[in-house]
Design an enzyme around this catalytic site. Structure first.
Site, short mmCIF file in Angstrom:
data_model
loop_
_atom_site.label_atom_id
_atom_site.label_comp_id
_atom_site.label_asym_id
_atom_site.label_seq_id
_atom_site.Cartn_x
_atom_site.Cartn_y
_atom_site.Cartn_z
CG ASN A 195 -0.30 -0.03 2.53
OD1 ASN A 195 0.76 0.59 2.72
ND2 ASN A 195 -0.87 -0.75 3.48
CG MET A 196 0.91 6.05 -0.96
SD MET A 196 1.57 5.73 -2.61
CE MET A 196 2.59 7.19 -2.85
N GLY A 197 1.51 3.53 2.19
CA GLY A 197 2.33 3.69 3.38
C GLY A 197 3.53 2.76 3.38
CG ASP A 264 -5.66 -10.42 3.93
OD1 ASP A 264 -4.44 -10.16 3.82
OD2 ASP A 264 -6.22 -10.63 5.02
#
Length: 476
Positions: A195-197, A264
């Protein structure tokens, strides 16, 4: 991009990673404990759901794929519950059991659809246990097309490079849901899905699309990874490969209710699609749609093939928008509600569409995310308006309405009032134009009883179908 679902039943997938049990204790709360300033929850329901890598496997199975799951568990009640849960849905477990360690369990206490507290039962696994799990998993490589490494940094996947190399050598694609800042552990993988983080934890802050692509390309080169799919919340997803332009896929989620297990869902939909024969852009589009469905659900959830079919038909306009039957509209509304969309409904004859109608429908649409217009058929217009009406037949009236940007669905009804169809569809907001009293609006009581609301909007002064017809007749 036109998206087509592959034959998921042909997909053969192995999921390896940190398995866990998501446990939910749910009940009402109506008082504060006398022992401490905390709410008292009277537990009325206990539910166990496979989580982590087990949720990935469950998602593959729910889509129709054939899936095995390799993970580390303890010798305890939670492992038994996890085994029972996945086997019931067709997932084949391949456990490496460890003495003296608990099966990872996340216990959530819930009340009124809100999570009050989460209790974690877990201990880190030694690296030797990870090696044993990956050795166990190698035996399944000859029978699958795709492997998913689901890494939650709990110790099941510590140094998977050798396993990745063996899988790639056998022609098996390796997809990784990564964790932590050391992507060198996933060297040689087919695809990673941060994800972006997680992406910025590795490459530093990203301030533009161009910088995202540049830094992703650098990662591909440094770690010999074929592709990166960065999931970006409300900005959708971006796919970066070494040999093609980047692909930006906008989000289809209208409302985020719970992000538990969303990652997921993304990687399981990717794995199942690729294993069933989809190319990578198609698989990413399918995964994006699946993510949009699952974030509108509460708790760790799965997405079914039928949910994907309905979502894709609505999102890509293959069916579900425009002039539809009641049954088609009922399916489209079910999917809209899964996405958390607010549905507005109005009705009328709309015999000669004029500026007043257009303004009214625009106002109605601005009150929600989707607008249904229920239209009287020709016989009911004649009964209500008299001989000579309608001027335009129902198929023409519906076609004009469906062409308005403010209108999502147009549906006919045969009765003099729309009470029956409104009672069936039960919009979130029922809107009527004119000077009606709310209690006199057909279907209003049913909508309010179902938790919706009713609103009266004004028409433009001096504009009506009757006046237009009268002016035409006077000028003949």
């Amino acid at each position: 991009m036109k998206v087509s679902l592959p034959a998921f039943e042909k997909a053969k997938v192995l999921v390896v990673g940190d398995v866990m049990l998501d446990r939910y204790w749910t009940g009402p709360t109506g008082r504060i404990s006398p022992e401490a300033p905390v709410p008292v929850v009277k537990i009325s329901q206990i539910e166990d759901r496979p989580g982590g890598a087990a949720n990935v496997a469950l998602n593959v199975a729910t889509l129709g794929g054939q899936v095995s799951l390799a993970g580390i568990v303890g010798k305890d009640e939670a492992a038994d519950a996890l085994t029972t849960g996945i086997q019931a849905l067709g997932v084949e477990p391949k456990w490496h059991c460890v003495e003296g360690k608990p099966t990872i369990t996340k216990l959530r206490v819930m009340s009124r659809n809100q999570q009050l507290i989460r209790l974690d039962f877990e201990e880190a696994y030694p690296e030797d246990e990870s090696k044993a799990l990956l050795t166990l998993s190698e035996s399944a490589l000859d029978n699958v097309a795709v492997v998913v490494l689901s890494d939650y940094a709990k110790g099941a996947i510590t140094q998977p490079q050798e396993f990745i190399q063996k899988a790639i050598a056998k022609g098996v694609k390796v997809l990784v849901d990564p964790k932590g800042s050391d992507f060198s552990r996933y060297r040689g993988a087919s695809l990673i899905t941060p994800n972006m983080g997680e992406f910025e934890e590795v490459v530093g802050s990203v301030s533009s699309e161009a910088e995202l692509v540049e830094k992703a390309q650098a990662l591909l080169s440094e770690f010999d990874i074929e592709a990166i799919l960065v999931t970006r919340s409300e900005k959708g997803m971006t796919l970066i490969t070494a040999d093609a332009p980047e692909l930006h896929i906008p989000t289809v989620a209208r409302e985020v209710y719970d992000v538990t297990g969303a990652g997921d869902t993304v990687i399981s939909a990717l794995a199942t699609s690729l294993a069933a024969g989809s190319d990578l852009p198609q698989a990413c589009a399918i995964a994006n749609t699946a993510a949009g469905i699952v974030v509108a659900k509460l708790g760790t959830s799965t997405v079914s093939r039928i949910e994907l079919i309905r979502a894709l038909s609505v999102n890509h306009g293959e069916s579900g928008f425009g002039a539809v039957s009641e049954d088609q509209l009922a399916y489209a509304l079910e999917q809209a509600r899964l996405r958390g969309e607010r549905v507005v409904m109005t009705n009328g004859c709309f015999d000669i569409l004029h500026a007043g109608h257009v303004s009214y429908l625009k106002q109605a649409r601005e009150l929600g995310d989707r607008l249904i217009v229920a239209v009287n058929d020709d016989d009911s217009v004649k009964r209500l308006k008299g001989e000579g009406r309608p001027v335009n037949q129902s198929d023409r009236r519906m076609a004009v309405l469906a062409g308005l940007a403010s209108v999502d669905w147009v549906v006919p009804f045969t009765e003099d009032t729309p009470q029956r169809i409104i009672s069936r569809l039960l919009p979130d907001l029922l809107v009527k134009g004119g000077d009606y009293k709310i209690e006199d609006i057909a279907g209003g009581k049913e909508v309010i009883a179902a938790g919706g609301s009713v609103k009266v909007l004004g028409f433009e002064d001096g504009v009506s179908t009757t006046s237009i017809i009268e002016n035409i007749m006077a000028n003949q």
